[in-house]
Design an enzyme around this catalytic site. Structure first.
Site, short mmCIF file in Angstrom:
data_model
loop_
_atom_site.label_atom_id
_atom_site.label_comp_id
_atom_site.label_asym_id
_atom_site.label_seq_id
_atom_site.Cartn_x
_atom_site.Cartn_y
_atom_site.Cartn_z
N GLU A 191 94.84 35.64 -54.89
CA GLU A 191 95.57 35.22 -56.10
C GLU A 191 94.60 35.35 -57.26
OE1 GLU A 191 98.61 34.64 -56.37
OE2 GLU A 191 99.34 34.06 -54.39
N LYS A 247 85.98 26.15 -49.64
CA LYS A 247 84.81 26.29 -50.53
C LYS A 247 85.31 26.25 -51.98
CE LYS A 247 82.70 29.32 -52.75
NZ LYS A 247 82.45 28.45 -53.95
N CYS A 304 95.87 30.92 -64.93
CA CYS A 304 96.09 32.32 -64.55
C CYS A 304 97.45 32.80 -65.03
CB CYS A 304 96.01 32.45 -63.03
SG CYS A 304 97.14 31.33 -62.20
N GLU A 307 91.66 39.26 -69.63
CA GLU A 307 91.97 37.83 -69.49
C GLU A 307 90.89 37.03 -70.22
OE1 GLU A 307 91.40 36.12 -65.55
OE2 GLU A 307 93.33 35.13 -65.74
P1 NAD Z 1 85.75 33.12 -59.83
O1 NAD Z 1 86.26 34.38 -59.24
O2 NAD Z 1 84.51 33.17 -60.62
O3 NAD Z 1 85.48 32.05 -58.68
C1 NAD Z 1 86.50 31.67 -57.77
C2 NAD Z 1 85.86 31.21 -56.48
O4 NAD Z 1 85.28 32.34 -55.82
C3 NAD Z 1 84.75 30.19 -56.66
O5 NAD Z 1 84.84 29.23 -55.62
C4 NAD Z 1 83.50 31.03 -56.51
O6 NAD Z 1 82.37 30.31 -56.09
C5 NAD Z 1 83.94 32.03 -55.45
N1 NAD Z 1 83.17 33.28 -55.41
C6 NAD Z 1 82.61 33.95 -56.45
N2 NAD Z 1 82.02 35.07 -55.99
C7 NAD Z 1 82.21 35.12 -54.66
C8 NAD Z 1 81.86 36.03 -53.63
N3 NAD Z 1 81.17 37.15 -53.88
N4 NAD Z 1 82.24 35.77 -52.37
C9 NAD Z 1 82.97 34.66 -52.08
N5 NAD Z 1 83.31 33.75 -53.00
C10 NAD Z 1 82.95 33.98 -54.28
O7 NAD Z 1 86.95 32.49 -60.66
P2 NAD Z 1 86.96 31.15 -61.52
O8 NAD Z 1 86.18 31.41 -62.78
O9 NAD Z 1 86.58 29.98 -60.68
O10 NAD Z 1 88.51 30.99 -61.87
C11 NAD Z 1 89.12 31.64 -62.90
C12 NAD Z 1 89.81 32.91 -62.39
O11 NAD Z 1 90.72 32.56 -61.36
C13 NAD Z 1 90.64 33.58 -63.47
O12 NAD Z 1 90.53 34.98 -63.34
C14 NAD Z 1 92.05 33.15 -63.12
O13 NAD Z 1 93.08 33.98 -63.57
C15 NAD Z 1 91.99 33.12 -61.64
N6 NAD Z 1 93.07 32.25 -61.13
C16 NAD Z 1 94.11 32.85 -60.48
C17 NAD Z 1 95.16 32.05 -60.04
C18 NAD Z 1 96.32 32.64 -59.30
O14 NAD Z 1 97.05 31.88 -58.68
N7 NAD Z 1 96.53 33.94 -59.32
C19 NAD Z 1 95.14 30.69 -60.28
C20 NAD Z 1 94.05 30.12 -60.94
C21 NAD Z 1 93.00 30.92 -61.36
#
Ligand code: NAD
Length: 471
Positions: free
Chosen positions: A244, A169, A278, A377
């Site tokens: 992550e 997803k 990230c 962040e």
């Molecule tokens: P996000 O948490 O808003 O969304 C990530 C994913 O989770 C999306 O596919 C979203 O649709 C899904 N999602 C959201 N709410 C959900 C729920 N309740 N249940 C299931 N799925 C759900 O994050 P984003 O804005 O897409 O990405 C940015 C974030 O990701 C930043 O915090 C960044 O640091 C983090 N990130 C971490 C890494 C790592 O490897 N640690 C790498 C890249 C990004």
């Protein structure tokens, strides 16, 4: 205008069941480039059912057969290379060379994963016991928008290598990038149901997938808030989770650092992917004894950065994803000023001549570590410069964060840099260079997550350990 209204379920591209329409806009022009029709609960249910049906067959494939399918995925990704690069550049504004690097690595995950599909991964002898490592089951892989293909391939490659079946997803904010990934997956021709892809929002689609009784494993790359929601949702059925999450990583410039090397290193660590990473090193920690020259060198380094169209070879920093992201970043810049941080470079508003896209001025504040801009962040090109008196204080500041994903150390003495790295409470530290390896563990301490990915650490997250005694 292109309409993105399909999902990949049970080996077929099928129309989205939902009626949730999402406008895909260019980061470069803010104009709409596509319309997406997102999936809903029904699509999520169908994808899980397909993955469950496919599990017995896929987990019983021979190692050779599994490696063969992973190679088919690598080939299919190669065939869609250009579409994937364009998706990244147009949707989230990363520069073309970075996009090409991300896409080539995405393909390579499927090559790397083949090296893990060996007898040793799945069984070992411990004294009298045979220890079997068996697939966890149906794995739901939820990915963010900042380089969709990379996260999708990194997770799917090891999940499939382990013998799990998969429901991907991708983020609803990354559909333009994920669309060619879905085409590649459908073209790879894996047995029906082994790999499925559903487009949808966290609510309802993500929520259904991560609470579903037939899902055994959830791997998320995303924000810490989403990680907590997913862990809570899966606890009733004791789902295995890999999380992550976010970061606020320190770059410690040690007293003996050569600034000609340390300053470009710090800026690269902080501004990679236009700060939408990230692992971004967003807190630059500098010794009081050299603060004036470091400050001057950072300001000069930022002034020399080309901000502009990410298609242009000369561009170093492109736009950020969308207007929401732009506004969030502007809010943090205003908060920095309101809390008394000193603006050294950049600031509010768009750079001159770049009024059309979601461009943010690369920004540097002199700040203290307790300020909001040093604790939260931001996910954009906004850096803080924090002064420390001695090395112990540098490490204390580095560790004074709810996150622990990454760290960077700049030094003239690599051995010393390694010793400092060991004292940083984070999952990875890079000394003097931004480098990587696909088989070294990746993951965070503290609010940056749970578990490790990449190589044998990554595949272990998709295997259950079973001990068999026999006489
Ligand atoms: P996000 O948490 O808003 O969304 C990530 C994913 O989770 C999306 O596919 C979203 O649709 C899904 N999602 C959201 N709410 C959900 C729920 N309740 N249940 C299931 N799925 C759900 O994050 P984003 O804005 O897409 O990405 C940015 C974030 O990701 C930043 O915090 C960044 O640091 C983090 N990130 C971490 C890494 C790592 O490897 N640690 C790498 C890249 C990004």
């Amino acid at each position: 205008m292109q309409v993105l209204d399909q999902q990949f379920i049970d080996g077929k591209l099928v129309p989205s069941h939902g009626s949730d329409v999402y406008a895909v806009n260019s980061a470069i022009t803010r104009e709409q480039i596509a319309e997406a029709v997102l999936g809903d609960e029904v699509d999520a249910e169908q994808a899980v059912a397909a993955a469950k049906r496919a599990l017995p067959g896929w987990s019983a494939t021979s190692l050779e057969e599994r490696r063969g399918y992973l190679q088919k995925l690598a080939d299919a990704f190669e065939n869609r290379r250009e579409d994937m690069i364009l998706g990244l550049v147009e949707e989230f504004g990363t520069t073309r060379p970075t996009a090409a690097y991300i896409v080539d690595q995405s393909r390579d995950w499927f090559v790397e994963a083949q090296k893990l599909v060996t007898e040793d991964t799945f069984t070992e002898q411990v004294g009298h016991a045979t220890v079997n490592y068996v697939p966890v089951g149906v794995a739901v892989l939820i990915t963010p928008w900042n380089g969709a293909s990379w996260f999708m391939a990194m997770k799917a490659s090891v999940a499939l290598a382990a013998g799990c079946t998969v429901v991907l997803k991708p983020s609803e904010r990354g559909i333009w990038q994920a669309w060619p990934v879905m085409q590649a997956i459908s073209e790879a021709g894996l047995p029906h149901g082994v790999i499925n892809l559903v487009f949808g929002r966290g609510q309802p689609v993500g929520n259904v997938l991560t609470g579903h009784p037939h899902v055994d494993k959830v791997s998320l790359t995303g924000s810490t808030a989403t990680g907590k929601a997913i862990a809570r949702n899966g606890i009733e059925t004791m789902k295995r989770v890999t999380l992550e999450l976010g970061g606020k990583s320190p770059t410690i410039i040690l007293e003996d650092a050569d600034l000609a090397q340390a300053v470009p290193f710090a800026l690269r660590a902080g501004l990679f992917n236009n700060g939408q990473a990230c692992i971004a090193g967003t807190r630059i920690l500098a010794p009081e004894s050299r603060i004036d020259e470091i400050r001057e060198a950072l300001v000069a380094g930022i002034a020399a950065i080309n901000v502009g169209d990410p298609h242009d070879d000369a561009t170093v920093v492109g736009p950020v994803l969308d207007e929401d992201q732009y506004e969030t970043i502007q809010g943090y810049i205003r908060t920095g000023i309101a809390e008394g941080a000193e603006l050294l470079a950049g600031g509010e508003g768009r750079p001159e001549g770049l009024g059309d896209g979601n461009y943010v001025k690369p920004t540097l504040f002199a700040a203290t570590n307790d300020m909001t801009i040093a604790q939260e962040e931001i996910f954009g090109p906004v850096l803080t410069l924090i002064t420390y008196r001695d090395e112990d204080e540098a490490i204390a500041i580095a560790n004074d964060s709810p996150y622990g994903l990454h760290g960077y150390v700049a030094t003239g003495d690599v051995e010393h840099g390694r010793a400092v790295a060991r004292r940083i409470r984070s999952g990875r530290v890079m000394v003097n260079e931004v480098i990587d390896a696909p088989d070294a563990p990746f993951g965070g301490f503290k609010l940056s997550g749970i578990g490790r990915e990449f190589g044998r650490y990554g595949i272990a997250a998709y295997l259950e350990t079973q001990t068999v005694f026999s006489k």
